[in-house]
Design an enzyme around this catalytic site. Sequence first.
Site, mmCIF file in Angstrom:
data_model
loop_
_atom_site.group_PDB
_atom_site.id
_atom_site.type_symbol
_atom_site.label_atom_id
_atom_site.label_comp_id
_atom_site.label_asym_id
_atom_site.label_seq_id
_atom_site.Cartn_x
_atom_site.Cartn_y
_atom_site.Cartn_z
ATOM 1 N N GLU A 80 0.799 -1.222 0.000
ATOM 2 C CA GLU A 80 0.000 0.000 0.000
ATOM 3 C C GLU A 80 0.834 1.275 0.000
ATOM 4 O OE1 GLU A 80 -2.608 -0.579 3.327
ATOM 5 O OE2 GLU A 80 -4.134 -1.571 2.090
ATOM 6 N N GLU A 111 6.472 -22.002 8.218
ATOM 7 C CA GLU A 111 6.803 -21.124 9.341
ATOM 8 C C GLU A 111 7.889 -21.735 10.232
ATOM 9 O OE1 GLU A 111 3.927 -21.634 13.077
ATOM 10 O OE2 GLU A 111 2.867 -20.885 11.309
#
Length: 315
Positions: A80, A111
């Site tokens: 963004e 992970e």
Amino acid sequence: MSAPTEERHPGTTSIDTEATLGILRLLNDDDALVAPAVAEVLPELARLVDRAVDAIRAGGTVHYFGAGTSGRLAVLDAAELLPTFNAPDGLFVAHHAGGLGALLKAVENVEDDEDGGRAEAASLRPGDIAIGLTASGRTPYVGGALQRAREAGAVTALVTSNPQAELAAYADHVLAPRTGPEVLTGSTRLKAGTAQKLILNSFSTAVMIRLGRTWSNLMVDVVATNAKLRGRVVRILQEASGAGDAEVRAALEQAGGELKPALLALLASVDAASARSAIAEHHGSVTQALAALTAAPADPSQRHAVQNGTSPNHA
């Protein structure tokens, strides 16, 4: 695994028997605890912002590392910054365990891949900023990335909801808002994820403000990629300068559609080329460029108008 986010919430053990409104109220009541928890870590966040600003001005970059929800929030924040602040490509880089495929669908075991985290951080250089995001404070992928970043001489930070996070040992800055147990035990997409989103929002926005990518509270580096944003550019120029629609559009045209030089041209009554040069000389800051181009008015009312975004020529 021991972490506050894995503890059972004492106030929501009957949530499965609640009516819909009752479920929503329990969620909302817990959400209300997040902002105060984040407020407690703002002094440390301010120190991280200042180090990131210094790093970027020296040619460094900011890197986010996360898995699952944490990684997705990091990708969202970095993505963004281009349309909002026209941040250069690569200034903020988000590394998500499992790559692009794991953004939309969970990928098993990524992970836990400490070596994968180290590999993702291999490009970091001295002075870069590495921010690891893990609600539990123990995600191996994030740990590997922070270890490798520290070895490279980067500044490291950890965003977690575990004040006793084991990965804190690899972080120069630890941001650990005390969000506590989740409404649904272990579902860190809830309060912990909200806290991470607030911290990332605040961090990147404050960095962009400090780098001069706003003027007053206006987004003067916004990229007008659609009709809504093109309209916003015109409104920003009108609000900032007090000029009418025709004058604003003329200034934009002379500035090649760039908001910043058009704004400075209007505020300082200079041509677009002079405005662009002044902005470059002052590292992209309209505020500093305006101060250099415009002598402080003797009339206090005019000085107040300049400081609050209205050019004396357009009052």
